[in-house]
Design a protein around this motif. Structure first.
Motif, PDB file in Angstrom:
ATOM      1  N   LYS A   2       0.828  -1.257  -0.075  1.00 57.71           N
ATOM      2  CA  LYS A   2       0.188   0.050   0.212  1.00 57.71           C
ATOM      3  C   LYS A   2       0.941   1.332   0.095  1.00 57.71           C
ATOM      4  N   SER A   3       1.768   1.136   0.907  1.00 59.50           N
ATOM      5  CA  SER A   3       2.876   2.459   1.089  1.00 59.50           C
ATOM      6  C   SER A   3       3.633   2.641  -0.645  1.00 59.50           C
ATOM      7  N   VAL A   4       3.721   1.663  -1.150  1.00 52.51           N
ATOM      8  CA  VAL A   4       4.608   1.930  -2.480  1.00 52.51           C
ATOM      9  C   VAL A   4       3.420   2.173  -3.474  1.00 52.51           C
ATOM     10  N   LEU A   5       2.359   1.763  -3.699  1.00 49.43           N
ATOM     11  CA  LEU A   5       1.304   2.101  -4.549  1.00 49.43           C
ATOM     12  C   LEU A   5       0.711   3.478  -4.443  1.00 49.43           C
ATOM     13  N   GLU A   6       1.192   4.066  -3.166  1.00 50.10           N
ATOM     14  CA  GLU A   6       0.637   5.288  -2.896  1.00 50.10           C
ATOM     15  C   GLU A   6       1.781   6.288  -2.724  1.00 50.10           C
ATOM     16  N   ASP A   7       3.096   5.998  -3.317  1.00 50.77           N
ATOM     17  CA  ASP A   7       4.095   6.785  -3.213  1.00 50.77           C
ATOM     18  C   ASP A   7       4.262   7.408  -4.590  1.00 50.77           C
ATOM     19  N   TYR A   8       3.234   8.305  -5.130  1.00 49.92           N
ATOM     20  CA  TYR A   8       2.991   8.452  -6.638  1.00 49.92           C
ATOM     21  C   TYR A   8       4.379   9.384  -6.922  1.00 49.92           C
ATOM     22  N   ASP A   9       4.815  10.326  -6.107  1.00 47.94           N
ATOM     23  CA  ASP A   9       5.861  11.147  -6.578  1.00 47.94           C
ATOM     24  C   ASP A   9       7.156  10.256  -6.950  1.00 47.94           C
ATOM     25  N   ARG A  10       7.179   9.115  -6.584  1.00 48.59           N
ATOM     26  CA  ARG A  10       8.338   8.109  -6.895  1.00 48.59           C
ATOM     27  C   ARG A  10       8.173   6.953  -7.682  1.00 48.59           C
TER      28      ARG A  10
END
Length: 301
Positions: A114-122
């Motif tokens: 979830k943290s990866v998929l919501e890390d849009y800037d990266r």
């Protein structure tokens, strides 16, 4: 032999000018409705299929080999495109390309993915080189946690090792968590990206704003829906990624550069390569980043 000679003439005779610079086409409103109906029907089956277990979409004869591949840590990819549906759609210059894939991520949690998929800037780092730009703004009107997302996508394709084709797109859409429950009380994560507008760069160079008009371009990608689904499996995570795109019909494709006809196989392979490669890049990129974050979590404890 004549086909090979034709490719060679095309590769050498156009002096580096891509066939795509001329072979534009238009999307009929009818195929957009057909695509929407296809997506609606596909979405109705996604939840029950995911609940049916790992790799439920792999046909029986191939399931044992696919399961062994998944267990070994490698990703599994499958083309779900409906040949009969696309044969009917070909007369309207349309085809729906439907791919899915899965991978296991050892030591990762739902919170990690979830943290990866919501890390849009990266996204440009996590999913390079396919994603070269990503911006997101929280959408307060959506019933779920949703963001208005702008993605810069790039695909480089080489047919028969003779000449490269480059495609670049700006995708504007909405990405949202459709799990329907808080992460703490859920055993699965579901995320959906729906593109609202896709603009193709005429030059195919990432970052350029020489966009063609929507639905009047080279027909590689007119519409996009993408889905992430993840489930905790003991200490590991099972992750699926599915993509449904709309493109021009290869059957209706006809284009010449000078006196040389562009082979249908060129545009067909280019259209298939983008969604298929997308599945690989997304799954491998998410897996690598989840594993990195899981290691950081362990080392900080």
């Amino acid at each position: 032999m004549s086909a090979v000679c034709g490719y060679a003439v095309l590769a050498c005779g156009i002096g580096g000018i891509a066939w795509a610079a001329r072979c534009t086409t238009s999307a009929d409103p009818g195929i957009l409705r057909e695509y929407a109906n296809y997506v609606a029907a596909a979405e109705q089956a996604m939840s029950s299929r995911f609940d049916g277990g790992e790799l439920a979409w792999v046909p029986g004869p191939e399931s044992k080999q696919a399961a062994a591949r998944l267990a070994s840590g490698r990703l599994v990819r499958w083309n779900l495109s409906d040949k009969a549906f696309n044969a009917r759609l070909a007369g309207q210059n349309g085809t729906v390309i439907h791919w899915i894939g899965a991978v296991r991520i050892p030591g990762a949690s739902l919170a990690n993915v979830k943290s990866v998929l919501e890390d849009y800037d990266r996204y440009a780092r996590i999913y390079q080189p396919m994603v070269f730009e990503s911006k997101a703004v929280r959408n307060g009107d959506a019933p779920h946690a949703a963001y208005d997302l702008v993605l810069g996508l790039h695909s480089s394709f080489r047919f028969a090792s003779l000449f490269p084709q480059h495609y670049s797109f700006q995708v504007k859409g909405r990405i949202e968590d459709t799990s329907g429950a808080s992460l703490a009380g859920s055993s699965a994560l579901r995320v959906h990206l729906a593109a609202g507008e896709i603009r193709e760069s005429d030059s195919g160079v990432p970052g350029r704003t020489d966009f063609l008009e929507p639905y009047h371009d080279h027909g590689i990608m007119w519409a996009l829906n993408a889905y992430w689904r993840a489930r905790q499996q003991g200490m590991d995570l099972y992750l699926e990624f599915e993509t449904i795109t709309l493109a021009r019909s290869v059957e209706e494709f006809a284009c010449k550069i000078g006196f040389v006809p562009v082979p249908k196989a060129v545009v067909s392979a280019a259209m298939d390569s983008l969604p298929a490669d997308c599945v690989t890049v997304i799954l491998e990129g998410t897996k690598t980043e989840c594993e990195r974050r899981a290691r950081l979590n362990v080392s900080s404890q």
